[in-house]
Design a protein around this motif. Sequence first.
Motif, PDB file in Angstrom:
ATOM      1  N   UNK A  45       9.103   2.095  11.452  1.00  0.00           N
ATOM      2  CA  UNK A  45       8.933   1.590  10.185  1.00  0.00           C
ATOM      3  C   UNK A  45       9.561   2.493   9.134  1.00  0.00           C
ATOM      4  N   UNK A  46       9.635   3.839   9.268  1.00  0.00           N
ATOM      5  CA  UNK A  46      10.303   4.637   8.527  1.00  0.00           C
ATOM      6  C   UNK A  46      11.771   4.522   8.620  1.00  0.00           C
ATOM      7  N   UNK A  47      12.332   4.018   9.496  1.00  0.00           N
ATOM      8  CA  UNK A  47      13.748   3.789   9.629  1.00  0.00           C
ATOM      9  C   UNK A  47      14.081   2.563   8.857  1.00  0.00           C
ATOM     10  N   UNK A  48      13.035   1.563   8.717  1.00  0.00           N
ATOM     11  CA  UNK A  48      13.441   0.202   8.237  1.00  0.00           C
ATOM     12  C   UNK A  48      12.473  -0.024   6.915  1.00  0.00           C
ATOM     13  N   UNK A  49      12.729   0.710   5.977  1.00  0.00           N
ATOM     14  CA  UNK A  49      11.693   0.743   5.003  1.00  0.00           C
ATOM     15  C   UNK A  49      11.560  -0.648   4.048  1.00  0.00           C
ATOM     16  N   UNK A  50      12.729  -1.511   4.308  1.00  0.00           N
ATOM     17  CA  UNK A  50      12.799  -2.874   3.761  1.00  0.00           C
ATOM     18  C   UNK A  50      11.744  -3.558   4.432  1.00  0.00           C
ATOM     19  N   UNK A  51      11.108  -3.546   5.397  1.00  0.00           N
ATOM     20  CA  UNK A  51       9.996  -4.097   5.961  1.00  0.00           C
ATOM     21  C   UNK A  51       8.696  -4.162   5.238  1.00  0.00           C
ATOM     22  N   UNK A  52       8.562  -3.176   4.252  1.00  0.00           N
ATOM     23  CA  UNK A  52       7.307  -2.972   3.424  1.00  0.00           C
ATOM     24  C   UNK A  52       7.701  -3.905   2.170  1.00  0.00           C
ATOM     25  N   UNK A  53       6.894  -4.840   1.657  1.00  0.00           N
ATOM     26  CA  UNK A  53       7.021  -5.686   0.459  1.00  0.00           C
ATOM     27  C   UNK A  53       6.332  -5.164  -0.565  1.00  0.00           C
ATOM     28  N   UNK A  54       5.089  -4.394  -0.296  1.00  0.00           N
ATOM     29  CA  UNK A  54       4.511  -3.897  -1.356  1.00  0.00           C
ATOM     30  C   UNK A  54       4.814  -2.940  -2.032  1.00  0.00           C
ATOM     31  N   UNK A  55       4.986  -2.784  -3.352  1.00  0.00           N
ATOM     32  CA  UNK A  55       5.561  -1.767  -4.247  1.00  0.00           C
ATOM     33  C   UNK A  55       4.724  -0.669  -4.318  1.00  0.00           C
ATOM     34  N   UNK A  56       3.518  -0.922  -4.167  1.00  0.00           N
ATOM     35  CA  UNK A  56       2.407   0.221  -4.511  1.00  0.00           C
ATOM     36  C   UNK A  56       1.630   0.632  -3.401  1.00  0.00           C
ATOM     37  N   UNK A  57       1.548  -0.138  -2.340  1.00  0.00           N
ATOM     38  CA  UNK A  57       0.819   0.172  -1.089  1.00  0.00           C
ATOM     39  C   UNK A  57       1.536   0.400   0.152  1.00  0.00           C
ATOM     40  N   UNK A  58       1.482   1.631   0.979  1.00  0.00           N
ATOM     41  CA  UNK A  58       1.987   1.737   2.173  1.00  0.00           C
ATOM     42  C   UNK A  58       1.051   1.528   3.153  1.00  0.00           C
ATOM     43  N   UNK A  59       1.553   0.843   4.510  1.00  0.00           N
ATOM     44  CA  UNK A  59       0.676   0.554   5.469  1.00  0.00           C
ATOM     45  C   UNK A  59       0.006   1.781   6.131  1.00  0.00           C
ATOM     46  N   UNK A  60      -1.273   1.795   6.582  1.00  0.00           N
ATOM     47  CA  UNK A  60      -1.908   3.080   7.144  1.00  0.00           C
ATOM     48  C   UNK A  60      -1.037   3.509   8.089  1.00  0.00           C
ATOM     49  N   UNK A  61      -0.981   5.005   7.983  1.00  0.00           N
ATOM     50  CA  UNK A  61      -0.375   5.610   9.157  1.00  0.00           C
ATOM     51  C   UNK A  61      -1.306   6.687   9.936  1.00  0.00           C
ATOM     52  N   UNK A  62      -0.749   7.182  10.952  1.00  0.00           N
ATOM     53  CA  UNK A  62      -1.558   8.224  11.711  1.00  0.00           C
ATOM     54  C   UNK A  62      -2.050   7.728  13.185  1.00  0.00           C
ATOM     55  N   UNK A  63      -2.101   6.271  13.229  1.00  0.00           N
ATOM     56  CA  UNK A  63      -2.417   5.730  14.522  1.00  0.00           C
ATOM     57  C   UNK A  63      -1.230   5.597  15.714  1.00  0.00           C
ATOM     58  N   UNK A  64      -0.118   5.891  15.007  1.00  0.00           N
ATOM     59  CA  UNK A  64       1.264   5.916  15.882  1.00  0.00           C
ATOM     60  C   UNK A  64       2.191   4.516  15.946  1.00  0.00           C
ATOM     61  N   UNK A  65       1.090   3.741  15.527  1.00  0.00           N
ATOM     62  CA  UNK A  65       2.012   2.346  15.541  1.00  0.00           C
ATOM     63  C   UNK A  65       1.549   1.443  14.389  1.00  0.00           C
ATOM     64  N   UNK A  66       2.297   0.494  14.121  1.00  0.00           N
ATOM     65  CA  UNK A  66       2.158  -0.424  12.956  1.00  0.00           C
ATOM     66  C   UNK A  66       2.335  -1.959  13.242  1.00  0.00           C
TER      67      UNK A  66
END
Length: 247
Positions: free
Chosen positions: A171-192
């Motif tokens: 995900x970090x290598x493909x930031x364009x996957x995230x369409x939300x301007x203000x909210x990032x997917x929850x991290x810490x579980x190791x997978x998205x």
Amino acid sequence: MAAPTETLFREDAYLSTAEGEVVGLNDRGGILLDRTNFYATSGGQPGDTGFFERPDGSRIAIAGTITGETKNEIIHVPAPGQALPAVGETLVLHIDWARRYRLMRMHTACHLLSVVCPFPITGAAVGEDDSRVDLDLPDAGVTKEGVTEELMKLVNANHPVFTRWITEEELNANPGLVKSKNVRPPVGAGRIRLVCIGENAVIDSQPCGGTHVSETQEVGEIHIGKIEKKGRENRRFRIRFGAMPAN
């Protein structure tokens, strides 16, 4: 901290009935299970309602489902006046399927809107009859008729909708996957978890923990009820079921 709840809905959104064992009751009467098919309020999608069936055949009406300290701790909120189960009791979990299916169709429609209007999302709320998606839209020249036409092309093409998992590094290598301007997917579980549309995700792919239909045709007829101006560049799109009214 309570043990994570096994979230059955993440793998099978069509699982209307399941079994779960009571692992705890919180101080507000919320019921915690080892596994559940009830979606908890998150990402703009409301939590499931329904009922639990006890071994003696009696029912516990569930008025809502929310998350606890983490997204993986799911709390089922009984309606007022319901008897509470005992820890260790096995329950049959019945979601209100008609309501859930409408929300699945609507949530999928919101993803389709982000394809038709590929602009940063500043807010969203999924409803049973009316959903909204707020977009930073630099050009106000879009029309509800034009967007509706493009949405229905995607619906009628009956593209597959599926999920897949990627690592947080991907995900970090493909930031364009995230369409939300203000909210990032929850991290810490190791997978998205990604929700993908089209063969090999050719139409869309974005992080999402919600529930969706398996083919775009299941969304049914939808239209943009209105486009509201919420700021110099912000527009609120209202998605509704059914054909666009004649006037």
